[in-house]
Design a protein around this motif. Structure first.
Motif, mmCIF file in Angstrom:
data_model
loop_
_atom_site.group_PDB
_atom_site.id
_atom_site.type_symbol
_atom_site.label_atom_id
_atom_site.label_comp_id
_atom_site.label_asym_id
_atom_site.label_seq_id
_atom_site.Cartn_x
_atom_site.Cartn_y
_atom_site.Cartn_z
ATOM 1 N N ASP A 130 5.885 17.475 -1.139
ATOM 2 C CA ASP A 130 4.958 18.446 -1.721
ATOM 3 C C ASP A 130 4.033 17.778 -2.733
ATOM 4 O OD1 ASP A 130 5.593 20.829 -0.409
ATOM 5 O OD2 ASP A 130 7.247 21.278 -1.773
ATOM 6 N N MET A 131 4.598 16.930 -3.574
ATOM 7 C CA MET A 131 3.808 16.224 -4.589
ATOM 8 C C MET A 131 2.701 15.404 -3.940
ATOM 9 S SD MET A 131 5.080 13.201 -7.180
ATOM 10 C CE MET A 131 5.237 12.035 -5.797
ATOM 11 N N VAL A 132 3.085 14.642 -2.915
ATOM 12 C CA VAL A 132 2.111 13.789 -2.233
ATOM 13 C C VAL A 132 1.045 14.637 -1.549
ATOM 14 C CG1 VAL A 132 1.824 12.178 -0.324
ATOM 15 C CG2 VAL A 132 3.691 11.848 -1.947
ATOM 16 N N ASN A 133 1.447 15.715 -0.899
ATOM 17 C CA ASN A 133 0.470 16.563 -0.227
ATOM 18 C C ASN A 133 -0.499 17.194 -1.221
ATOM 19 O OD1 ASN A 133 -0.175 17.642 2.564
ATOM 20 N ND2 ASN A 133 -0.107 19.544 1.394
ATOM 21 N N ASP A 134 -0.017 17.526 -2.415
ATOM 22 C CA ASP A 134 -0.915 18.038 -3.446
ATOM 23 C C ASP A 134 -1.930 16.974 -3.851
ATOM 24 O OD1 ASP A 134 0.448 20.401 -3.366
ATOM 25 O OD2 ASP A 134 1.429 20.187 -5.317
ATOM 26 N N GLY A 135 -1.493 15.700 -3.882
ATOM 27 C CA GLY A 135 -2.420 14.614 -4.160
ATOM 28 C C GLY A 135 -3.474 14.469 -3.071
ATOM 29 N N VAL A 136 -3.058 14.630 -1.822
ATOM 30 C CA VAL A 136 -4.007 14.605 -0.711
ATOM 31 C C VAL A 136 -5.005 15.749 -0.852
ATOM 32 C CG1 VAL A 136 -4.256 14.809 1.795
ATOM 33 C CG2 VAL A 136 -2.350 13.495 0.841
ATOM 34 N N GLU A 137 -4.514 16.916 -1.226
ATOM 35 C CA GLU A 137 -5.389 18.075 -1.399
ATOM 36 C C GLU A 137 -6.400 17.836 -2.512
ATOM 37 O OE1 GLU A 137 -7.059 21.928 -0.998
ATOM 38 O OE2 GLU A 137 -5.959 20.586 0.335
ATOM 39 N N ASP A 138 -5.973 17.214 -3.612
ATOM 40 C CA ASP A 138 -6.903 16.909 -4.704
ATOM 41 C C ASP A 138 -8.050 16.029 -4.212
ATOM 42 O OD1 ASP A 138 -5.404 18.365 -6.491
ATOM 43 O OD2 ASP A 138 -4.403 16.622 -7.379
ATOM 44 N N LEU A 139 -7.712 14.997 -3.435
ATOM 45 C CA LEU A 139 -8.753 14.119 -2.906
ATOM 46 C C LEU A 139 -9.617 14.850 -1.891
ATOM 47 C CD1 LEU A 139 -10.152 11.431 -2.705
ATOM 48 C CD2 LEU A 139 -8.361 10.653 -1.127
ATOM 49 N N ARG A 140 -9.013 15.710 -1.072
ATOM 50 C CA ARG A 140 -9.800 16.459 -0.088
ATOM 51 C C ARG A 140 -10.824 17.361 -0.766
ATOM 52 N NH1 ARG A 140 -9.409 17.482 5.258
ATOM 53 N NH2 ARG A 140 -7.352 16.504 5.434
ATOM 54 N N LEU A 141 -10.467 17.948 -1.881
ATOM 55 C CA LEU A 141 -11.409 18.806 -2.598
ATOM 56 C C LEU A 141 -12.580 18.000 -3.138
ATOM 57 C CD1 LEU A 141 -8.942 21.163 -4.515
ATOM 58 C CD2 LEU A 141 -10.401 21.756 -2.567
ATOM 59 N N LYS A 142 -12.306 16.805 -3.672
ATOM 60 C CA LYS A 142 -13.393 15.936 -4.160
ATOM 61 C C LYS A 142 -14.311 15.549 -3.000
ATOM 62 C CE LYS A 142 -10.753 13.723 -7.933
ATOM 63 N NZ LYS A 142 -9.371 14.152 -7.677
ATOM 64 N N TYR A 143 -13.699 15.122 -1.914
ATOM 65 C CA TYR A 143 -14.459 14.711 -0.727
ATOM 66 C C TYR A 143 -15.281 15.873 -0.171
ATOM 67 C CZ TYR A 143 -14.574 14.827 4.409
ATOM 68 O OH TYR A 143 -14.923 15.042 5.709
ATOM 69 N N SER A 144 -14.676 17.043 -0.060
ATOM 70 C CA SER A 144 -15.362 18.183 0.540
ATOM 71 C C SER A 144 -16.573 18.610 -0.279
ATOM 72 C CB SER A 144 -14.398 19.365 0.688
ATOM 73 O OG SER A 144 -13.335 19.035 1.559
ATOM 74 N N ARG A 145 -16.433 18.577 -1.593
ATOM 75 C CA ARG A 145 -17.560 18.968 -2.445
ATOM 76 C C ARG A 145 -18.770 18.069 -2.188
ATOM 77 N NH1 ARG A 145 -15.190 18.585 -6.905
ATOM 78 N NH2 ARG A 145 -15.969 16.561 -7.609
ATOM 79 N N VAL A 146 -18.523 16.762 -2.088
ATOM 80 C CA VAL A 146 -19.623 15.835 -1.831
ATOM 81 C C VAL A 146 -20.122 15.960 -0.398
ATOM 82 C CG1 VAL A 146 -20.239 13.387 -1.682
ATOM 83 C CG2 VAL A 146 -18.853 14.210 -3.597
ATOM 84 N N PHE A 147 -19.203 15.964 0.541
ATOM 85 C CA PHE A 147 -19.567 15.906 1.954
ATOM 86 C C PHE A 147 -20.338 17.143 2.396
ATOM 87 C CE2 PHE A 147 -18.661 16.112 6.561
ATOM 88 C CZ PHE A 147 -19.117 14.860 6.931
ATOM 89 N N PHE A 148 -19.956 18.306 1.895
ATOM 90 C CA PHE A 148 -20.566 19.541 2.364
ATOM 91 C C PHE A 148 -21.673 20.076 1.450
ATOM 92 C CE2 PHE A 148 -16.521 19.493 4.638
ATOM 93 C CZ PHE A 148 -16.937 19.818 5.916
ATOM 94 N N TYR A 149 -21.630 19.712 0.156
ATOM 95 C CA TYR A 149 -22.559 20.355 -0.774
ATOM 96 C C TYR A 149 -23.431 19.389 -1.570
ATOM 97 C CZ TYR A 149 -19.321 24.154 0.229
ATOM 98 O OH TYR A 149 -18.535 25.068 0.869
ATOM 99 N N GLU A 150 -23.010 18.139 -1.755
ATOM 100 C CA GLU A 150 -23.735 17.229 -2.633
ATOM 101 C C GLU A 150 -24.042 15.902 -1.939
ATOM 102 O OE1 GLU A 150 -21.286 16.818 -6.077
ATOM 103 O OE2 GLU A 150 -21.270 18.946 -6.532
ATOM 104 N N TRP A 151 -24.198 15.934 -0.639
ATOM 105 C CA TRP A 151 -24.325 14.711 0.157
ATOM 106 C C TRP A 151 -25.470 13.826 -0.317
ATOM 107 C CZ3 TRP A 151 -21.345 12.125 3.351
ATOM 108 C CH2 TRP A 151 -21.907 11.190 4.229
ATOM 109 N N GLU A 152 -26.632 14.395 -0.454
ATOM 110 C CA GLU A 152 -27.809 13.594 -0.795
ATOM 111 C C GLU A 152 -27.746 13.048 -2.215
ATOM 112 O OE1 GLU A 152 -29.867 12.730 1.452
ATOM 113 O OE2 GLU A 152 -29.042 14.054 2.997
ATOM 114 N N THR A 153 -27.149 13.769 -3.119
ATOM 115 C CA THR A 153 -27.178 13.370 -4.528
ATOM 116 C C THR A 153 -25.948 12.598 -4.991
ATOM 117 O OG1 THR A 153 -26.224 15.511 -5.190
ATOM 118 C CG2 THR A 153 -28.636 15.341 -5.121
ATOM 119 N N SER A 154 -24.820 12.769 -4.310
ATOM 120 C CA SER A 154 -23.572 12.216 -4.849
ATOM 121 C C SER A 154 -22.840 11.265 -3.918
ATOM 122 C CB SER A 154 -22.622 13.373 -5.217
ATOM 123 O OG SER A 154 -23.210 14.238 -6.158
#
Length: 247
Positions: A130-154
């Motif tokens: 569970d701990m490790v999967n939560d860490g994966v989720e934290d990184l997925r949220l960072k990635y998703s924000r850039v990939f889907f919403y801030e691609w050109e700027t970030s």
């Protein structure tokens, strides 16, 4: 679409089997199959990998059948489908196991982890997974924000900082003799992390060059026979990471 990873393995070995059907991305469809046995599981989601491809990885690797119920993105966000009213938090994916319905991708992962013996050998190991999967989720949220919403700027800033995000996972895998994230056997968190690594490699091809244990983890997971069959299938290859942008 009814998917069976074992049938793809048979195809690679030269055995005959019914043809798989690919869903039409332009319209919502649950597809049909020449298989007489109905799929136990159904995944309702948009025509992208998003929050469900790692669920498919788990199902394929465990030899499970599932049906993809493809939801057009525009119709969902315009509120034109009744299913949106049924979604507990107004979101997809939706996962059904017979008459049991579940929402939220990580809840689905954990459910399948328990059901298919992918949740460690005891309560302590389960907590670590569970701990490790939560860490994966934290990184997925960072990635998703850039990939889907801030691609050109970030994008460039994110890639520059990516080694700092990957380093904890490199350390975890390097300390585990099994080569998985946590525990002696594959767990639901490994499928989640594999999908996330693959997505990063698409837009940052050299991101693993300084992380040999993560590269070995990726290779190990992708070589598992039933998962490998799914990764080589048209169903996987034709499902994009992003709905409109080609990376």
């Amino acid at each position: 679409t009814l998917f069976r990873s074992d049938r793809l393995i048979q195809r690679a070995a030269g055995h005959s089997h019914p043809q798989f059907h690919t869903p039409h991305s332009a319209a919502r469809t649950s597809g049909t199959s020449q298989d007489t046995m109905a799929a136990q599981y159904t995944i309702t989601y948009f025509p992208v990998r998003g929050r469900t491809e790692y669920i498919r990885y788990l199902l394929a690797d465990q030899g499970c059948e599932w049906k993809d119920d493809v939801m057009p993105i525009k119709e969902w966000y315009e509120g034109k489908v009744e299913q949106k009213k049924e979604a507990v938090f107004g979101q997809l994916p939706k996962f059904t196991d017979g008459d049991f319905v579940l929402f939220q991708s990580n809840a689905i992962l954990r459910y399948l982890g328990r059901k298919h013996g992918l949740y460690g050998k005891n309560e302590k190991e389960a907590a670590l997974i569970d701990m490790v999967n939560d860490g994966v989720e934290d990184l997925r949220l960072k990635y998703s924000r850039v990939f889907f919403y801030e691609w050109e700027t970030s994008k460039d800033t994110y890639i520059e900082a990516l080694p700092n995000h990957l380093r904890p996972f490199e350390r975890l895998v390097s300390q585990n003799p099994s080569g998985f994230l946590m525990g002696s056997n594959v767990s639901f968190s490994d499928y989640n992390f594999l999908d996330l690594l693959q997505n990063h490699v698409v837009f940052a091809p050299d991101c693993l060059k300084d992380f040999p244990h993560l590269q070995a983890f990726k290779d190990k997971m992708e070589s598992r026979p039933k998962l490998k069959a799914y990764l080589e299938s048209e169903a996987h290859k034709n499902r994009p990471i992003h709905p409109t942008r080609k990376v």
